[in-house]
Scaffold this motif. Sequence first.
Motif, PDB file in Angstrom:
ATOM      1  N   MET A 193       0.838  -1.194   0.000  1.00  0.00           N
ATOM      2  CA  MET A 193       0.000   0.000   0.000  1.00  0.00           C
ATOM      3  C   MET A 193       0.880   1.254   0.000  1.00  0.00           C
ATOM      4  N   THR A 194       0.514   2.198  -0.848  1.00  0.00           N
ATOM      5  CA  THR A 194       1.202   3.486  -0.868  1.00  0.00           C
ATOM      6  C   THR A 194       0.439   4.487  -0.007  1.00  0.00           C
ATOM      7  N   LEU A 195       1.155   5.200   0.825  1.00  0.00           N
ATOM      8  CA  LEU A 195       0.581   6.288   1.605  1.00  0.00           C
ATOM      9  C   LEU A 195       1.086   7.621   1.072  1.00  0.00           C
ATOM     10  N   TRP A 196       0.303   8.642   1.298  1.00  0.00           N
ATOM     11  CA  TRP A 196       0.762  10.019   1.066  1.00  0.00           C
ATOM     12  C   TRP A 196       0.931  10.638   2.437  1.00  0.00           C
ATOM     13  N   VAL A 197       2.161  11.047   2.767  1.00  0.00           N
ATOM     14  CA  VAL A 197       2.461  11.582   4.096  1.00  0.00           C
ATOM     15  C   VAL A 197       3.189  12.908   3.933  1.00  0.00           C
ATOM     16  N   TRP A 243     -15.987  16.036  -0.756  1.00  0.00           N
ATOM     17  CA  TRP A 243     -14.721  16.500  -0.187  1.00  0.00           C
ATOM     18  C   TRP A 243     -14.906  17.698   0.738  1.00  0.00           C
ATOM     19  N   ASP A 244     -15.633  18.710   0.312  1.00  0.00           N
ATOM     20  CA  ASP A 244     -15.766  19.930   1.107  1.00  0.00           C
ATOM     21  C   ASP A 244     -16.445  19.653   2.450  1.00  0.00           C
ATOM     22  N   ARG A 245     -17.444  18.798   2.450  1.00  0.00           N
ATOM     23  CA  ARG A 245     -18.110  18.437   3.715  1.00  0.00           C
ATOM     24  C   ARG A 245     -17.148  17.715   4.648  1.00  0.00           C
ATOM     25  N   ARG A 273      -6.368  17.917  -2.085  1.00  0.00           N
ATOM     26  CA  ARG A 273      -7.384  17.186  -2.852  1.00  0.00           C
ATOM     27  C   ARG A 273      -6.772  16.537  -4.088  1.00  0.00           C
ATOM     28  N   ALA A 274      -5.900  17.267  -4.773  1.00  0.00           N
ATOM     29  CA  ALA A 274      -5.238  16.700  -5.956  1.00  0.00           C
ATOM     30  C   ALA A 274      -4.383  15.502  -5.572  1.00  0.00           C
ATOM     31  N   ALA A 275      -3.715  15.569  -4.422  1.00  0.00           N
ATOM     32  CA  ALA A 275      -2.910  14.438  -3.955  1.00  0.00           C
ATOM     33  C   ALA A 275      -3.801  13.233  -3.652  1.00  0.00           C
ATOM     34  N   ALA A 276      -4.977  13.493  -3.074  1.00  0.00           N
ATOM     35  CA  ALA A 276      -5.910  12.403  -2.790  1.00  0.00           C
ATOM     36  C   ALA A 276      -6.367  11.725  -4.075  1.00  0.00           C
ATOM     37  N   GLN A 277      -6.674  12.514  -5.086  1.00  0.00           N
ATOM     38  CA  GLN A 277      -7.106  11.944  -6.357  1.00  0.00           C
ATOM     39  C   GLN A 277      -5.986  11.166  -7.033  1.00  0.00           C
TER      40      GLN A 277
END
Length: 254
Positions: free
Chosen positions: A1-5, A37-39, A62-66
Amino acid sequence: MTLWVDGRFVPGGDAPRRTGSAPFETMGAANGELPLWDRHLARLGAAVARLSLPWTAPAGLRAAAQELLRSESQHDGVLRLSVVPHAHGVSTVLAARARSPVKVVQLLPTVVARPANAPPGDLKAEPRGYYDEVRQQAQDGGADDGLVIAADGAVLETALGNLWLRVDGRWTTPRLDGRVLPGIARAILCDSLRARGLAVDERVCGLDDVHRAQALAVGNAVHGPRPACLVGQPADPAPTERDLLPVWRAAFGG
């Protein structure tokens, strides 16, 4: 699994070791997008402020999440966004996973004592050991998810979502009394049903309501509303599909 940290994609990486309550959001993706996303970010920001954590959403989050959803081939999967306090500060962590294939959720009432040091029920934060135990007790009994029963006998929610009951021809959900998570799907459904002229009751619920309900549903922002039943009993998905799913699909973008 790749994480974004904290701005870096970490293949096979571990999240920083948590040293306190860590608020998080789990959200469903649709074609690689995050419709709510905004909520989610607004609720996360409120939790961060409540816990007095020194955090603001990083630019490009948000771009990183996508991008993480795409890289993990989870275009219609689940995105988890966590704010993790640790020995050296606070980190932002993104993770992606597949959705559960369960379509009808089987429920089992559970008897689990809530630890005094657990985060309050209206705050979505780690540690989640209490809810893990609720779910495990339910799974040990052959169910998918567990009903959270308070010490006073009130039925509050499930380990994974808010509870809906069709009682006496009206949709009912346990009221927000500080012990129930103010779910994003719950808010959308309450507002949308009322806008369509359908009655919604928010009140104290007990096991008697669960047993006499004409239909049950479980809802969260990953799956939306799903038909539910007590384990070993038949489910009636028609009320959920007729009343709840259309308003959810409209909010979720079809």
